[in-house]
Design an enzyme around this catalytic site. Sequence first.
Site, PDB file in Angstrom:
ATOM      1  N   HIS A   1       0.881  -1.176   0.000  1.00 36.97           N
ATOM      2  CA  HIS A   1       0.000   0.000   0.000  1.00 36.97           C
ATOM      3  C   HIS A   1       0.912   1.218   0.000  1.00 36.97           C
ATOM      4  CE1 HIS A   1      -2.515  -3.228   1.574  1.00 36.97           C
ATOM      5  NE2 HIS A   1      -3.576  -2.525   1.264  1.00 36.97           N
TER       6      HIS A   1
ATOM      7  N   GLU B   1      -0.184   0.402  -5.630  1.00 32.83           N
ATOM      8  CA  GLU B   1      -1.054   1.509  -5.205  1.00 32.83           C
ATOM      9  C   GLU B   1      -2.295   1.439  -6.081  1.00 32.83           C
ATOM     10  OE1 GLU B   1      -1.341   3.922  -2.697  1.00 32.83           O
ATOM     11  OE2 GLU B   1      -3.206   4.223  -3.798  1.00 32.83           O
TER      12      GLU B   1
ATOM     13  N   ASP C   1      -4.298  -4.689  -6.461  1.00 30.68           N
ATOM     14  CA  ASP C   1      -4.754  -4.677  -5.080  1.00 30.68           C
ATOM     15  C   ASP C   1      -3.638  -5.250  -4.189  1.00 30.68           C
ATOM     16  OD1 ASP C   1      -5.946  -5.278  -2.633  1.00 30.68           O
ATOM     17  OD2 ASP C   1      -7.898  -5.620  -3.567  1.00 30.68           O
ATOM     18  N   GLY C   2      -3.224  -4.463  -3.222  1.00 34.48           N
ATOM     19  CA  GLY C   2      -2.141  -4.907  -2.345  1.00 34.48           C
ATOM     20  C   GLY C   2      -2.462  -6.192  -1.609  1.00 34.48           C
TER      21      GLY C   2
ATOM     22  N   ASP D   1       0.860  -1.569   4.781  1.00 35.38           N
ATOM     23  CA  ASP D   1       0.466  -0.304   5.412  1.00 35.38           C
ATOM     24  C   ASP D   1      -0.891   0.151   4.858  1.00 35.38           C
ATOM     25  OD1 ASP D   1       0.554   2.135   6.729  1.00 35.38           O
ATOM     26  OD2 ASP D   1       1.971   3.045   5.333  1.00 35.38           O
TER      27      ASP D   1
HETATM   28  N1  SAM Z   1       2.951   3.291   2.811  1.00 30.95           N
HETATM   29  C1  SAM Z   1       2.787   4.712   2.590  1.00 30.95           C
HETATM   30  C2  SAM Z   1       3.880   5.452   3.329  1.00 30.95           C
HETATM   31  O1  SAM Z   1       4.337   4.974   4.375  1.00 30.95           O
HETATM   32  O2  SAM Z   1       4.285   6.509   2.847  1.00 30.95           O
HETATM   33  C3  SAM Z   1       1.420   5.200   3.017  1.00 30.95           C
HETATM   34  C4  SAM Z   1       0.290   4.425   2.464  1.00 30.95           C
HETATM   35  S1  SAM Z   1      -1.299   4.946   2.929  1.00 30.95           S
HETATM   36  C5  SAM Z   1      -1.357   4.586   4.620  1.00 30.95           C
HETATM   37  C6  SAM Z   1      -2.290   3.676   2.240  1.00 30.95           C
HETATM   38  C7  SAM Z   1      -2.365   3.719   0.721  1.00 30.95           C
HETATM   39  O3  SAM Z   1      -2.975   2.501   0.270  1.00 30.95           O
HETATM   40  C8  SAM Z   1      -3.239   4.831   0.140  1.00 30.95           C
HETATM   41  O4  SAM Z   1      -2.471   5.588  -0.770  1.00 30.95           O
HETATM   42  C9  SAM Z   1      -4.396   4.116  -0.570  1.00 30.95           C
HETATM   43  O5  SAM Z   1      -4.778   4.762  -1.769  1.00 30.95           O
HETATM   44  C10 SAM Z   1      -3.775   2.773  -0.869  1.00 30.95           C
HETATM   45  N2  SAM Z   1      -4.698   1.649  -0.977  1.00 30.95           N
HETATM   46  C11 SAM Z   1      -5.907   1.485  -0.393  1.00 30.95           C
HETATM   47  N3  SAM Z   1      -6.394   0.246  -0.639  1.00 30.95           N
HETATM   48  C12 SAM Z   1      -5.444  -0.388  -1.399  1.00 30.95           C
HETATM   49  C13 SAM Z   1      -5.334  -1.699  -1.929  1.00 30.95           C
HETATM   50  N4  SAM Z   1      -6.290  -2.599  -1.717  1.00 30.95           N
HETATM   51  N5  SAM Z   1      -4.230  -2.016  -2.617  1.00 30.95           N
HETATM   52  C14 SAM Z   1      -3.229  -1.104  -2.812  1.00 30.95           C
HETATM   53  N6  SAM Z   1      -3.286   0.152  -2.332  1.00 30.95           N
HETATM   54  C15 SAM Z   1      -4.363   0.506  -1.627  1.00 30.95           C
END
Ligand code: SAM
Length: 290
Positions: free
Chosen positions: A41, A120, A145-146, A166
């Site tokens: 994520h 992402e 999807d993560g 995350d």
């Molecule tokens: N890891 C990043 C950092 O430490 O800088 C912050 C990430 S933020 C907490 C979570 C991110 O996950 C968001 O940008 C959101 O758009 C993305 N996201 C949400 N659901 C997701 C999924 N199922 N798969 C991948 N990304 C996803």
Amino acid sequence: MNYRHAFHAGGFADVIKHIVLTRILIYLQEKEAAFRVIDTHAGAGLYDLTSEEASRSGEWRTGIARIMQARFSDSALPLVAPYLDIVRAFNPRAELVAYPGSPLIARAMLRPQDRMTACELAPIPRKHLIDALRRDTQARIVDLDGWVALPAFVPPNERRGLVLIDPPFEAKDEFERLGERFAAAFAKWPTGVYLIWYPAKSRRATDELAQRLADLTAAAKPPGKLLRIEFSVAPQIAGEGLASTGLLVVNPPWTLYDELRTILHELEKPLGQGGTARFRLEFPKASPGN
Ligand code: SAM
């Protein structure tokens, strides 16, 4: 999907998460063999601290801004310096205007032989991330999807590395999903290092997750280890913003516990909000009979 990390970029939870991230990557760099970082994520990569979102929340002002001004002891400074240097590299003038997210921090720590895969799902942050890492042959940004990528991408070809998990914790069942997806990935790659972030709001949900991971790691052959880290900047008040951040590190480097004791102690004063912050570091035990 409404979550926008721009509000939280550089806040205390990012600071703690990213310091731990850099310490794990420093450890992985000790061996010549290549490693891979998988960021499930990833977010946008680089955050403008002068943006409307960052200015409105002001979280970075009580996070990274305080840490850049903090005075560290001779024992803590070398441990936080790699993180501070990366943040500084994105802020060439004295003023703090940008904050790197996990994929850019990890990218800064890759050696020529190392690789990164970042997922992402949201189009806008994904586009920013692609722009930030354009023509980078060591980093791959995937529109996946993560939660699907997590078990699908392990073990990496390098057989060494770190998986950062995350998620935004927007969904009600995020703790359960995390436990399930982690279990699937860990079954395929029990020797990987996993760094998992969680909001430390509900004691029950967070204790259950930690217990589930402690049981899974203890049952692996050979048994893995689990380190739990929590850092509270103030007492949590219902309905208010996050006051405590949590991290679980599966198969932590053996050096990490002592390093974090040194570092987190020195973050208590600068990151405290209305008092001194508090941290907790422990190796949760597996359930009896597990
Ligand atoms: N890891 C990043 C950092 O430490 O800088 C912050 C990430 S933020 C907490 C979570 C991110 O996950 C968001 O940008 C959101 O758009 C993305 N996201 C949400 N659901 C997701 C999924 N199922 N798969 C991948 N990304 C996803």
